[in-house]
Design a protein around this motif. Structure first.
Motif, PDB file in Angstrom:
ATOM      1  N   MET A 186      12.474  11.706  -3.834  1.00 43.14           N
ATOM      2  CA  MET A 186      11.225  11.992  -3.150  1.00 43.14           C
ATOM      3  C   MET A 186      10.513  10.699  -2.750  1.00 43.14           C
ATOM      4  N   TYR A 187      10.502   9.736  -3.656  1.00 46.13           N
ATOM      5  CA  TYR A 187       9.810   8.465  -3.406  1.00 46.13           C
ATOM      6  C   TYR A 187      10.354   7.772  -2.160  1.00 46.13           C
ATOM      7  N   PHE A 188      11.666   7.628  -2.105  1.00 46.11           N
ATOM      8  CA  PHE A 188      12.261   6.920  -0.959  1.00 46.11           C
ATOM      9  C   PHE A 188      12.216   7.759   0.317  1.00 46.11           C
ATOM     10  N   THR A 189      12.244   9.084   0.170  1.00 46.95           N
ATOM     11  CA  THR A 189      12.128   9.952   1.345  1.00 46.95           C
ATOM     12  C   THR A 189      10.738   9.842   1.958  1.00 46.95           C
ATOM     13  N   LEU A 190       9.699   9.792   1.110  1.00 44.80           N
ATOM     14  CA  LEU A 190       8.337   9.652   1.604  1.00 44.80           C
ATOM     15  C   LEU A 190       8.154   8.333   2.348  1.00 44.80           C
ATOM     16  N   ILE A 191       8.683   7.266   1.771  1.00 46.50           N
ATOM     17  CA  ILE A 191       8.563   5.955   2.415  1.00 46.50           C
ATOM     18  C   ILE A 191       9.328   5.942   3.739  1.00 46.50           C
ATOM     19  N   ALA A 192      10.533   6.505   3.723  1.00 44.67           N
ATOM     20  CA  ALA A 192      11.328   6.562   4.958  1.00 44.67           C
ATOM     21  C   ALA A 192      10.629   7.412   6.015  1.00 44.67           C
ATOM     22  N   GLY A 193       9.982   8.495   5.581  1.00 45.16           N
ATOM     23  CA  GLY A 193       9.264   9.359   6.520  1.00 45.16           C
ATOM     24  C   GLY A 193       8.110   8.636   7.195  1.00 45.16           C
ATOM     25  N   VAL A 194       7.378   7.839   6.427  1.00 48.26           N
ATOM     26  CA  VAL A 194       6.263   7.078   6.999  1.00 48.26           C
ATOM     27  C   VAL A 194       6.790   6.037   7.987  1.00 48.26           C
ATOM     28  N   PHE A 195       7.892   5.389   7.634  1.00 49.06           N
ATOM     29  CA  PHE A 195       8.483   4.402   8.554  1.00 49.06           C
ATOM     30  C   PHE A 195       8.974   5.074   9.829  1.00 49.06           C
ATOM     31  N   THR A 253       1.554  -0.168  13.649  1.00 47.35           N
ATOM     32  CA  THR A 253       1.868   1.258  13.541  1.00 47.35           C
ATOM     33  C   THR A 253       2.243   1.633  12.110  1.00 47.35           C
ATOM     34  N   VAL A 254       2.863   0.706  11.376  1.00 49.51           N
ATOM     35  CA  VAL A 254       3.141   0.957   9.957  1.00 49.51           C
ATOM     36  C   VAL A 254       1.832   1.063   9.193  1.00 49.51           C
ATOM     37  N   GLU A 255       0.888   0.196   9.518  1.00 46.67           N
ATOM     38  CA  GLU A 255      -0.427   0.231   8.886  1.00 46.67           C
ATOM     39  C   GLU A 255      -1.121   1.555   9.161  1.00 46.67           C
ATOM     40  N   LEU A 256      -1.092   1.997  10.421  1.00 41.74           N
ATOM     41  CA  LEU A 256      -1.713   3.261  10.811  1.00 41.74           C
ATOM     42  C   LEU A 256      -1.048   4.439  10.111  1.00 41.74           C
ATOM     43  N   ALA A 257       0.279   4.455  10.097  1.00 39.41           N
ATOM     44  CA  ALA A 257       1.002   5.556   9.463  1.00 39.41           C
ATOM     45  C   ALA A 257       0.754   5.595   7.959  1.00 39.41           C
ATOM     46  N   SER A 258       0.689   4.430   7.323  1.00 38.05           N
ATOM     47  CA  SER A 258       0.481   4.364   5.871  1.00 38.05           C
ATOM     48  C   SER A 258      -0.892   4.895   5.483  1.00 38.05           C
ATOM     49  N   THR A 283      -2.041   8.603   3.474  1.00 38.21           N
ATOM     50  CA  THR A 283      -2.659   8.455   2.151  1.00 38.21           C
ATOM     51  C   THR A 283      -3.262   9.743   1.594  1.00 38.21           C
ATOM     52  N   PRO A 284      -4.106  10.482   2.342  1.00 38.77           N
ATOM     53  CA  PRO A 284      -4.660  11.726   1.770  1.00 38.77           C
ATOM     54  C   PRO A 284      -3.586  12.730   1.383  1.00 38.77           C
ATOM     55  N   LEU A 285      -2.536  12.820   2.206  1.00 46.43           N
ATOM     56  CA  LEU A 285      -1.454  13.760   1.901  1.00 46.43           C
ATOM     57  C   LEU A 285      -0.749  13.368   0.617  1.00 46.43           C
ATOM     58  N   PHE A 286      -0.477  12.076   0.430  1.00 39.93           N
ATOM     59  CA  PHE A 286       0.198  11.619  -0.775  1.00 39.93           C
ATOM     60  C   PHE A 286      -0.690  11.791  -2.011  1.00 39.93           C
ATOM     61  N   HIS A 339       0.838  -1.207   0.000  1.00 37.60           N
ATOM     62  CA  HIS A 339       0.000   0.000   0.000  1.00 37.60           C
ATOM     63  C   HIS A 339       0.869   1.251   0.000  1.00 37.60           C
ATOM     64  N   LEU A 340       1.861   1.276   0.889  1.00 34.44           N
ATOM     65  CA  LEU A 340       2.747   2.435   0.993  1.00 34.44           C
ATOM     66  C   LEU A 340       3.536   2.639  -0.284  1.00 34.44           C
ATOM     67  N   ALA A 341       4.061   1.546  -0.845  1.00 35.35           N
ATOM     68  CA  ALA A 341       4.865   1.643  -2.070  1.00 35.35           C
ATOM     69  C   ALA A 341       4.047   2.198  -3.229  1.00 35.35           C
ATOM     70  N   LEU A 342       2.780   1.808  -3.319  1.00 40.62           N
ATOM     71  CA  LEU A 342       1.925   2.273  -4.408  1.00 40.62           C
ATOM     72  C   LEU A 342       1.501   3.726  -4.205  1.00 40.62           C
ATOM     73  N   ILE A 343       1.097   4.058  -2.993  1.00 36.52           N
ATOM     74  CA  ILE A 343       0.564   5.395  -2.749  1.00 36.52           C
ATOM     75  C   ILE A 343       1.680   6.450  -2.808  1.00 36.52           C
ATOM     76  N   ALA A 344       2.921   6.063  -2.471  1.00 40.33           N
ATOM     77  CA  ALA A 344       4.042   7.009  -2.539  1.00 40.33           C
ATOM     78  C   ALA A 344       4.453   7.310  -3.977  1.00 40.33           C
ATOM     79  N   LEU A 345       3.998   6.469  -4.907  1.00 41.97           N
ATOM     80  CA  LEU A 345       4.283   6.726  -6.317  1.00 41.97           C
ATOM     81  C   LEU A 345       3.542   7.962  -6.830  1.00 41.97           C
ATOM     82  N   ILE A 346       2.380   8.250  -6.241  1.00 40.39           N
ATOM     83  CA  ILE A 346       1.540   9.339  -6.759  1.00 40.39           C
ATOM     84  C   ILE A 346       2.288  10.670  -6.785  1.00 40.39           C
TER      85      ILE A 346
END
Length: 201
Positions: free
Chosen positions: A78-87, A109-114, A118-121, A33-40
């Motif tokens: 940006m892609y990897f920074t967004l993923i790292a930020g969520v983690f 907590t990863v599920e909650l953060a992801s 989502t709306p922000l991404f 989910h995170l990998a897909l939504i961070a692509l946007i």
């Protein structure tokens, strides 16, 4: 399933949080989910800066565009920074959980953060209309709804009273702001050493 979750978080967020709590997905599902939504935002930023261009309010200057190589490097960053930020946010929630009487797994907590991010991404779609005022308005709306999801989701996912959840969520928001400032400072440092954008004209 991912689209159903996203729609549920917009249409009936509290009900959807209860559904998520009753049927927790696996850690790998949250990663997908995170990998897909961070692509946007990453993909939209790439095409916006290479095909549309940006005008920051200077009418006498044509739209500024990046070279494809520069835009690609920045989009990947940006892609990897967004993923790292969520983690990082997920780890902060996991680390603070005991203080507020919660006992989540790191996967939760990863599920909650992801889902919270989502709306922000998804505001990344606004990059196809790169007008500063419009982007600011959409960005603020995305941040506001992500914060709302955090406040409404923490008491449910962490299974703690709403009063304690409010303080917990406020602590997470504060930590998130500090994290954002750190990312911005890191970006400025990278730009200052020659890793900034390269314009076509």
């Amino acid at each position: 399933m991912i689209l159903d979750r996203i729609w549920g978080l917009y249409a009936h967020p509290k009900t959807e949080w209860h559904t998520i709590d009753n049927h927790h997905e696996s850690f790998s599902y949250s990663l997908v989910h995170l990998a897909l939504i961070a692509l946007i935002p990453s993909v939209c930023a790439y095409f916006s800066t290479t095909l549309i261009g940006w005008n920051l309010g200077y009418s006498h200057i044509d739209n500024m565009m990046l070279t494809h190589e520069s835009a690609l490097v920045m989009a990947v960053g940006m892609y990897f920074t967004l993923i790292a930020g969520v983690f990082a946010l997920a780890y902060l929630m996991f680390w603070m959980a005991k203080t507020f009487g919660a006992k989540p797994s790191f996967s939760h907590t990863v599920e909650l953060a992801s889902y919270t991010a989502t709306p922000l991404f998804m505001t990344g779609f606004a990059l196809f209309y790169p007008e500063p005022i419009f982007l600011m308005a959409v960005g603020l709306a995305g941040v506001a709804y992500s914060v709302y999801l955090l406040y409404s989701g923490i008491p449910i996912i962490m299974r703690i009273p709403e009063e304690r959840g409010f303080i917990y969520a406020s602590s997470v928001v504060t930590a998130g702001l500090v994290l954002l400032v750190c990312i911005m400072v890191g970006s400025v440092i990278l730009w200052s050493v020659g890793l900034g954008p390269i314009y076509t004209h």
